[in-house]
Motif scaffolding. Structure first.
Motif, PDB file in Angstrom:
ATOM      1  N   ALA A  38       0.864  -1.183   0.000  1.00 34.12           N
ATOM      2  CA  ALA A  38       0.000   0.000   0.000  1.00 34.12           C
ATOM      3  C   ALA A  38       0.895   1.226   0.000  1.00 34.12           C
ATOM      4  O   ALA A  38       2.071   1.164   0.374  1.00 34.12           O
ATOM      5  N   TRP A  39       0.338   2.324  -0.423  1.00 32.59           N
ATOM      6  CA  TRP A  39       1.075   3.579  -0.493  1.00 32.59           C
ATOM      7  C   TRP A  39       0.169   4.670   0.054  1.00 32.59           C
ATOM      8  O   TRP A  39      -0.999   4.772  -0.335  1.00 32.59           O
ATOM      9  N   VAL A  40       0.684   5.432   0.998  1.00 30.07           N
ATOM     10  CA  VAL A  40      -0.082   6.525   1.603  1.00 30.07           C
ATOM     11  C   VAL A  40       0.768   7.785   1.542  1.00 30.07           C
ATOM     12  O   VAL A  40       1.935   7.768   1.934  1.00 30.07           O
ATOM     13  N   TYR A  41       0.163   8.870   1.065  1.00 28.57           N
ATOM     14  CA  TYR A  41       0.864  10.148   0.999  1.00 28.57           C
ATOM     15  C   TYR A  41       0.001  11.237   1.627  1.00 28.57           C
ATOM     16  O   TYR A  41      -1.211  11.264   1.448  1.00 28.57           O
ATOM     17  N   SER A  42       0.645  12.128   2.353  1.00 30.97           N
ATOM     18  CA  SER A  42      -0.037  13.307   2.868  1.00 30.97           C
ATOM     19  C   SER A  42       0.993  14.339   3.298  1.00 30.97           C
ATOM     20  O   SER A  42       2.012  13.995   3.893  1.00 30.97           O
ATOM     21  N   PRO A  43       0.724  15.619   3.026  1.00 30.32           N
ATOM     22  CA  PRO A  43       1.599  16.664   3.552  1.00 30.32           C
ATOM     23  C   PRO A  43       1.461  16.778   5.071  1.00 30.32           C
ATOM     24  O   PRO A  43       2.239  17.468   5.713  1.00 30.32           O
ATOM     25  N   PHE A  45       2.029  14.347   7.079  1.00 30.42           N
ATOM     26  CA  PHE A  45       3.080  13.540   7.693  1.00 30.42           C
ATOM     27  C   PHE A  45       4.268  14.436   8.051  1.00 30.42           C
ATOM     28  O   PHE A  45       4.678  15.269   7.250  1.00 30.42           O
ATOM     29  N   PRO A  46       4.856  14.235   9.237  1.00 32.04           N
ATOM     30  CA  PRO A  46       6.068  14.992   9.566  1.00 32.04           C
ATOM     31  C   PRO A  46       7.218  14.544   8.665  1.00 32.04           C
ATOM     32  O   PRO A  46       7.198  13.444   8.106  1.00 32.04           O
ATOM     33  N   ALA A  47       8.211  15.379   8.529  1.00 30.04           N
ATOM     34  CA  ALA A  47       9.340  15.093   7.641  1.00 30.04           C
ATOM     35  C   ALA A  47       9.977  13.745   7.924  1.00 30.04           C
ATOM     36  O   ALA A  47      10.372  13.033   7.004  1.00 30.04           O
ATOM     37  N   ALA A  48      10.063  13.351   9.188  1.00 28.96           N
ATOM     38  CA  ALA A  48      10.705  12.074   9.543  1.00 28.96           C
ATOM     39  C   ALA A  48       9.926  10.866   9.023  1.00 28.96           C
ATOM     40  O   ALA A  48      10.492   9.795   8.826  1.00 28.96           O
ATOM     41  N   SER A  49       8.633  11.024   8.781  1.00 23.21           N
ATOM     42  CA  SER A  49       7.813   9.910   8.309  1.00 23.21           C
ATOM     43  C   SER A  49       7.714   9.839   6.791  1.00 23.21           C
ATOM     44  O   SER A  49       7.344   8.815   6.244  1.00 23.21           O
ATOM     45  N   ARG A  50       8.025  10.900   6.111  1.00 20.11           N
ATOM     46  CA  ARG A  50       7.881  10.934   4.654  1.00 20.11           C
ATOM     47  C   ARG A  50       8.930  10.047   3.988  1.00 20.11           C
ATOM     48  O   ARG A  50      10.094  10.092   4.322  1.00 20.11           O
ATOM     49  N   GLY A  51       8.485   9.239   3.069  1.00 15.69           N
ATOM     50  CA  GLY A  51       9.388   8.367   2.324  1.00 15.69           C
ATOM     51  C   GLY A  51       9.790   7.103   3.060  1.00 15.69           C
ATOM     52  O   GLY A  51      10.560   6.308   2.544  1.00 15.69           O
ATOM     53  N   MET A  52       9.264   6.886   4.255  1.00 18.34           N
ATOM     54  CA  MET A  52       9.661   5.685   4.991  1.00 18.34           C
ATOM     55  C   MET A  52       8.912   4.459   4.469  1.00 18.34           C
ATOM     56  O   MET A  52       7.841   4.563   3.897  1.00 18.34           O
ATOM     57  N   VAL A  53       9.506   3.308   4.681  1.00 22.66           N
ATOM     58  CA  VAL A  53       8.854   2.038   4.408  1.00 22.66           C
ATOM     59  C   VAL A  53       8.414   1.501   5.755  1.00 22.66           C
ATOM     60  O   VAL A  53       9.232   1.245   6.626  1.00 22.66           O
ATOM     61  N   TRP A  54       7.112   1.364   5.920  1.00 24.02           N
ATOM     62  CA  TRP A  54       6.557   0.890   7.182  1.00 24.02           C
ATOM     63  C   TRP A  54       6.115  -0.550   6.975  1.00 24.02           C
ATOM     64  O   TRP A  54       5.314  -0.844   6.091  1.00 24.02           O
ATOM     65  N   ASP A  55       6.665  -1.474   7.754  1.00 27.64           N
ATOM     66  CA  ASP A  55       6.330  -2.883   7.560  1.00 27.64           C
ATOM     67  C   ASP A  55       5.481  -3.438   8.695  1.00 27.64           C
ATOM     68  O   ASP A  55       5.499  -4.619   8.979  1.00 27.64           O
TER      69      ASP A  55
END
Length: 169
Positions: A38-43, A45-55
């Motif tokens: 799945a892919w989730v995007y939102s502005p 999200f804090p910078a530390a969470s952007r682009g992370m892979v959450w498993d």
């Protein structure tokens, strides 16, 4: 301040796709038939969470509480059903980089009195008595472990085709 999400369906069909390196595919209880991306995007999200892979572990039932409670700030405490919802709000885990999931188990296949079929059903190959709509038997995952109570489904494995300059059937 939008939130955009895309989610896949259960693994690819084994007769014409591969879910490598995972075993199995659609209509199986192996990881290739259960795990999806799945892919989730939102502005938001804090910078530390952007682009992370959450498993972390998540189930389809977690989308509703995530949208209503996590994103919209609403409440599902009195959703009106006969029992509490099964889903978990994943928003906090996504907002905190590399946070663990609030979900620790997933019931992949339920076998109970509510999913019994009659013997003459197209999905039952018995000659008499009830049979389960779930051909696999009960399946539950807790943490890293999965208990499969019956047939896990088709174990056909399709390797990646050898690279070729011509079309691969």
């Amino acid at each position: 301040n939008a939130v955009v999400a895309f989610c896949s369906d259960n693994g690819g069909p084994l007769d014409h796709s591969t879910n490598a390196p995972l075993r199995g595919g659609k209509h199986t209880m192996w990881e290739g038939g259960l795990k999806v991306i799945a892919w989730v995007y939102s502005p938001l999200f804090p910078a530390a969470s952007r682009g992370m892979v959450w498993d972390g572990m998540m189930h389809a039932s977690d989308w509703l509480p995530t949208w209503v409670e996590g994103v919209a700030g609403g409440s599902l405490d009195d959703a009106g059903g006969p029992r509490p919802l099964d889903g978990h709000n994943m928003w906090t885990a996504w907002m905190t980089a590399n946070a663990t999931s609030p979900r620790v188990e997933v019931i992949h296949q339920v076998v109970n009195k509510y999913n019994k079929l009659t013997a003459n059903s197209q999905y039952c190959n018995k000659t008499s008595g009830p049979c389960s709509a779930a051909p696999f038997g009960p399946v539950i995952r807790v943490g890293r472990y999965k208990l499969i109570g019956g047939d896990p489904g088709d174990v056909l494995l399709l390797p990646w085709p050898t690279p070729s300059k011509s079309a691969v059937p």
